[in-house]
Design a protein around this motif. Structure first.
Motif, PDB file in Angstrom:
ATOM      1  N   ALA A 108      -0.873 -16.343 -11.419  1.00  0.00           N
ATOM      2  CA  ALA A 108      -0.614 -15.508 -10.252  1.00  0.00           C
ATOM      3  C   ALA A 108       0.862 -15.217 -10.051  1.00  0.00           C
ATOM      4  N   GLY A 109       1.733 -16.084 -10.563  1.00  0.00           N
ATOM      5  CA  GLY A 109       3.160 -15.863 -10.375  1.00  0.00           C
ATOM      6  C   GLY A 109       3.632 -14.550 -10.963  1.00  0.00           C
ATOM      7  N   ALA A 110       3.136 -14.218 -12.159  1.00  0.00           N
ATOM      8  CA  ALA A 110       3.515 -12.958 -12.793  1.00  0.00           C
ATOM      9  C   ALA A 110       2.985 -11.768 -12.000  1.00  0.00           C
ATOM     10  N   LEU A 111       1.793 -11.904 -11.441  1.00  0.00           N
ATOM     11  CA  LEU A 111       1.241 -10.840 -10.607  1.00  0.00           C
ATOM     12  C   LEU A 111       2.074 -10.677  -9.335  1.00  0.00           C
ATOM     13  N   GLY A 112       2.514 -11.808  -8.792  1.00  0.00           N
ATOM     14  CA  GLY A 112       3.378 -11.754  -7.617  1.00  0.00           C
ATOM     15  C   GLY A 112       4.697 -11.067  -7.919  1.00  0.00           C
ATOM     16  N   ALA A 113       5.243 -11.311  -9.115  1.00  0.00           N
ATOM     17  CA  ALA A 113       6.493 -10.661  -9.509  1.00  0.00           C
ATOM     18  C   ALA A 113       6.324  -9.147  -9.579  1.00  0.00           C
ATOM     19  N   MET A 114       5.195  -8.697 -10.133  1.00  0.00           N
ATOM     20  CA  MET A 114       4.931  -7.256 -10.216  1.00  0.00           C
ATOM     21  C   MET A 114       4.799  -6.653  -8.810  1.00  0.00           C
ATOM     22  N   GLN A 115       4.127  -7.382  -7.941  1.00  0.00           N
ATOM     23  CA  GLN A 115       3.931  -6.901  -6.575  1.00  0.00           C
ATOM     24  C   GLN A 115       5.266  -6.769  -5.848  1.00  0.00           C
ATOM     25  N   LYS A 116       6.118  -7.796  -5.989  1.00  0.00           N
ATOM     26  CA  LYS A 116       7.406  -7.783  -5.292  1.00  0.00           C
ATOM     27  C   LYS A 116       8.354  -6.730  -5.850  1.00  0.00           C
ATOM     28  N   ALA A 117       8.095  -6.306  -7.084  1.00  0.00           N
ATOM     29  CA  ALA A 117       8.900  -5.234  -7.683  1.00  0.00           C
ATOM     30  C   ALA A 117       8.316  -3.854  -7.372  1.00  0.00           C
ATOM     31  N   ASP A 118       7.288  -3.813  -6.516  1.00  0.00           N
ATOM     32  CA  ASP A 118       6.635  -2.553  -6.136  1.00  0.00           C
ATOM     33  C   ASP A 118       6.045  -1.820  -7.329  1.00  0.00           C
ATOM     34  N   ARG A 119       5.476  -2.584  -8.251  1.00  0.00           N
ATOM     35  CA  ARG A 119       4.894  -1.976  -9.439  1.00  0.00           C
ATOM     36  C   ARG A 119       3.377  -1.925  -9.386  1.00  0.00           C
ATOM     37  N   THR A 120       2.751  -2.444  -8.339  1.00  0.00           N
ATOM     38  CA  THR A 120       1.294  -2.558  -8.295  1.00  0.00           C
ATOM     39  C   THR A 120       0.693  -1.732  -7.164  1.00  0.00           C
ATOM     40  N   ALA A 121      -0.538  -1.274  -7.396  1.00  0.00           N
ATOM     41  CA  ALA A 121      -1.253  -0.451  -6.418  1.00  0.00           C
ATOM     42  C   ALA A 121      -2.190  -1.320  -5.590  1.00  0.00           C
ATOM     43  N   LYS A 122      -2.438  -0.914  -4.381  1.00  0.00           N
ATOM     44  CA  LYS A 122      -3.383  -1.638  -3.524  1.00  0.00           C
ATOM     45  C   LYS A 122      -4.795  -1.437  -4.055  1.00  0.00           C
ATOM     46  N   LEU A 123      -5.544  -2.514  -4.114  1.00  0.00           N
ATOM     47  CA  LEU A 123      -6.918  -2.464  -4.601  1.00  0.00           C
ATOM     48  C   LEU A 123      -7.873  -2.133  -3.466  1.00  0.00           C
ATOM     49  N   PRO A 124      -9.000  -1.487  -3.770  1.00  0.00           N
ATOM     50  CA  PRO A 124      -9.974  -1.156  -2.736  1.00  0.00           C
ATOM     51  C   PRO A 124     -10.577  -2.421  -2.112  1.00  0.00           C
ATOM     52  N   GLU A 125     -10.962  -2.331  -0.869  1.00  0.00           N
ATOM     53  CA  GLU A 125     -11.535  -3.477  -0.148  1.00  0.00           C
ATOM     54  C   GLU A 125     -12.801  -3.990  -0.815  1.00  0.00           C
ATOM     55  N   ASP A 126     -13.600  -3.089  -1.403  1.00  0.00           N
ATOM     56  CA  ASP A 126     -14.848  -3.543  -2.015  1.00  0.00           C
ATOM     57  C   ASP A 126     -14.588  -4.430  -3.226  1.00  0.00           C
ATOM     58  N   ILE A 127     -13.434  -4.266  -3.880  1.00  0.00           N
ATOM     59  CA  ILE A 127     -13.047  -5.155  -4.976  1.00  0.00           C
ATOM     60  C   ILE A 127     -12.498  -6.457  -4.403  1.00  0.00           C
ATOM     61  N   LEU A 128     -11.570  -6.365  -3.458  1.00  0.00           N
ATOM     62  CA  LEU A 128     -10.932  -7.553  -2.896  1.00  0.00           C
ATOM     63  C   LEU A 128     -11.946  -8.489  -2.243  1.00  0.00           C
ATOM     64  N   ASN A 129     -12.927  -7.920  -1.585  1.00  0.00           N
ATOM     65  CA  ASN A 129     -13.886  -8.739  -0.841  1.00  0.00           C
ATOM     66  C   ASN A 129     -14.849  -9.522  -1.725  1.00  0.00           C
ATOM     67  N   LYS A 130     -14.799  -9.285  -3.021  1.00  0.00           N
ATOM     68  CA  LYS A 130     -15.641 -10.064  -3.936  1.00  0.00           C
ATOM     69  C   LYS A 130     -15.094 -11.477  -4.151  1.00  0.00           C
ATOM     70  N   VAL A 131     -13.820 -11.677  -3.759  1.00  0.00           N
ATOM     71  CA  VAL A 131     -13.133 -12.935  -4.027  1.00  0.00           C
ATOM     72  C   VAL A 131     -12.590 -13.518  -2.724  1.00  0.00           C
ATOM     73  N   GLU A 132     -12.707 -14.835  -2.578  1.00  0.00           N
ATOM     74  CA  GLU A 132     -12.180 -15.516  -1.401  1.00  0.00           C
ATOM     75  C   GLU A 132     -10.697 -15.195  -1.230  1.00  0.00           C
ATOM     76  N   SER A 133     -10.247 -15.084   0.011  1.00  0.00           N
ATOM     77  CA  SER A 133      -8.905 -14.592   0.309  1.00  0.00           C
ATOM     78  C   SER A 133      -7.796 -15.415  -0.331  1.00  0.00           C
ATOM     79  N   ARG A 134      -7.979 -16.724  -0.488  1.00  0.00           N
ATOM     80  CA  ARG A 134      -6.896 -17.550  -1.029  1.00  0.00           C
ATOM     81  C   ARG A 134      -6.668 -17.302  -2.522  1.00  0.00           C
ATOM     82  N   TYR A 135      -7.602 -16.595  -3.168  1.00  0.00           N
ATOM     83  CA  TYR A 135      -7.480 -16.321  -4.604  1.00  0.00           C
ATOM     84  C   TYR A 135      -7.157 -14.860  -4.887  1.00  0.00           C
ATOM     85  N   ARG A 136      -6.558 -14.195  -3.907  1.00  0.00           N
ATOM     86  CA  ARG A 136      -6.119 -12.821  -4.090  1.00  0.00           C
ATOM     87  C   ARG A 136      -4.876 -12.566  -3.251  1.00  0.00           C
ATOM     88  N   SER A 137      -4.220 -11.470  -3.539  1.00  0.00           N
ATOM     89  CA  SER A 137      -2.986 -11.130  -2.843  1.00  0.00           C
ATOM     90  C   SER A 137      -3.248 -10.820  -1.371  1.00  0.00           C
TER      91      SER A 137
END
Length: 353
Positions: A108-137
């Motif tokens: 997750a650290g590498a994903l966090g780095a991409m997010q903080k560099a504004d390189r990532t797009a927001k995912l749709p809620e229907d994707i995010l809601n498949k996973v418990e909140s503590r295991y996603r951004s």
């Protein structure tokens, strides 16, 4: 060391906000605008769509699953495999010219780095809601695909269950002198130390590292070697990711090694996960890829083939694994595991690297 330079690139990019960075030796490299060749896993597309995935997950682990996605959807997939930190650095260097649509990271650290560099797009809620909140951004810009739990495995002939430390902080006790195994150069260990820094702070983490170091731990290159050493009785306890013992036990069911889950950051649940790059021209196909990786079919593949924890709600982990809900560790935003450069500096200062 190559990994140090790559992580320096990541850290300094985020600090400077630009593509021109200083290497750890003080020199300034020339940014490359031409992406490296991409390894292809596809043949002839049937839909006309094309997707480029940068995968920090090994081809031996996910190649067949990606090929299955290609076959089922007809989407032409090109995959560039490599070290997660290396690929993250490449995406930052390539900037808007990166051919990558999706980043499949080992942690997750590498994903966090991409997010903080504004390189990532927001995912749709229907994707995010498949996973418990503590295991996603919390910002919704990456999602975990599988869970990877840190454990303190032990040799059952040398350590009784009641003797196993309930906290990793106990491993500074002199009674563990010469009995500990760790792999400081391993990325998963470094992510764990990063989490320790977030949980305990710099000074207490440094004191813990020095305390364990004073107990003369045996150093191994990776988790597999630690599990093998445990089985031989070479060490009594060792820091590993949970699935290494699961794989070992599948071939050596009588091996005298068992998991323990400390009631602290020693049982950190990190994730392998994905983000969609903000510059993608293939948003629909990218979202389709993420949905596929979170489908019951793919989640069961990971459970059976890699012994990782499925993260999609409703998919059950292997019976040999302790339920994620029973594993206790400090609640933290896994995006903040991005400061591996600071961890490498600390490991060098303490003489561990």
């Amino acid at each position: 060391m190559k990994r140090r330079k790559l992580l320096s690139l990541l850290g300094l990019f985020l600090a400077s906000g630009g593509l021109v960075v200083a290497c750890s030796n003080g020199t300034t490299p020339t940014a490359t605008t031409e992406p490296e060749p991409v390894a292809t896993t596809a043949t002839t597309p049937t839909t006309g769509e094309q997707l480029v995935v940068y995968s920090g997950r090994n081809e031996n682990l996910v190649g067949s699953l990606i090929e299955q996605f290609k076959t089922e959807t007809g989407i032409d997939i090109q995959v560039r495999y490599g070290d997660t930190a290396e690929l993250a650095a490449a995406i930052l260097e390539e900037g808007e010219n990166t051919p990558a649509d999706v980043f499949f990271a080992q942690d997750a650290g590498a994903l966090g780095a991409m997010q903080k560099a504004d390189r990532t797009a927001k995912l749709p809620e229907d994707i995010l809601n498949k996973v418990e909140s503590r295991y996603r951004s919390p910002e919704g810009e990456w999602v975990g695909i599988t869970g990877r739990v840190r454990t303190l495995d032990y040799n059952t002939n040398l350590v009784q269950p009641e003797e196993v430390p309930q906290s990793i902080l106990e491993l500074t006790d002199p009674k563990w002198d010469g009995k500990i195994g760790w792999a400081p150069s391993n990325g998963s260990f470094q992510a764990f130390v990063t989490a320790l820094r977030l949980s305990l702070g710099e000074e207490q983490t440094k004191a813990w590292l020095e305390g364990v170091q004073a107990n003369n731990p045996k150093v191994y290159p990776k988790n597999t070697a630690i599990v093998e050493a445990l089985s031989r009785g070479e060490i009594a306890v060792g820091f590993v990711n949970h699935y290494y013992l699961e794989k070992f036990k599948a071939e050596n069911p009588e091996a005298p090694v068992a998991h323990s889950f400390p009631n602290d950051v020693g049982s950190l649940v990190n994730v392998a996960g994905v983000s969609i790059l903000e510059n993608t021209d293939n948003l629909a196909a990218s979202q389709q890829f993420v949905n596929f990786m979170l489908s019951p079919k793919a989640q069961e593949y990971f459970t059976q083939e890699t012994y990782e924890y499925p993260l999609t709600t409703g998919v059950v982990a292997a019976k040999t694994l302790k339920p994620l809900s029973d594993i206790k560790y400090p609640d933290m935003d896994l995006s903040n595991l991005d400061d591996l450069e600071g961890t490498l500096k600390l490991l060098e200062e303490t003489g561990i690297l």
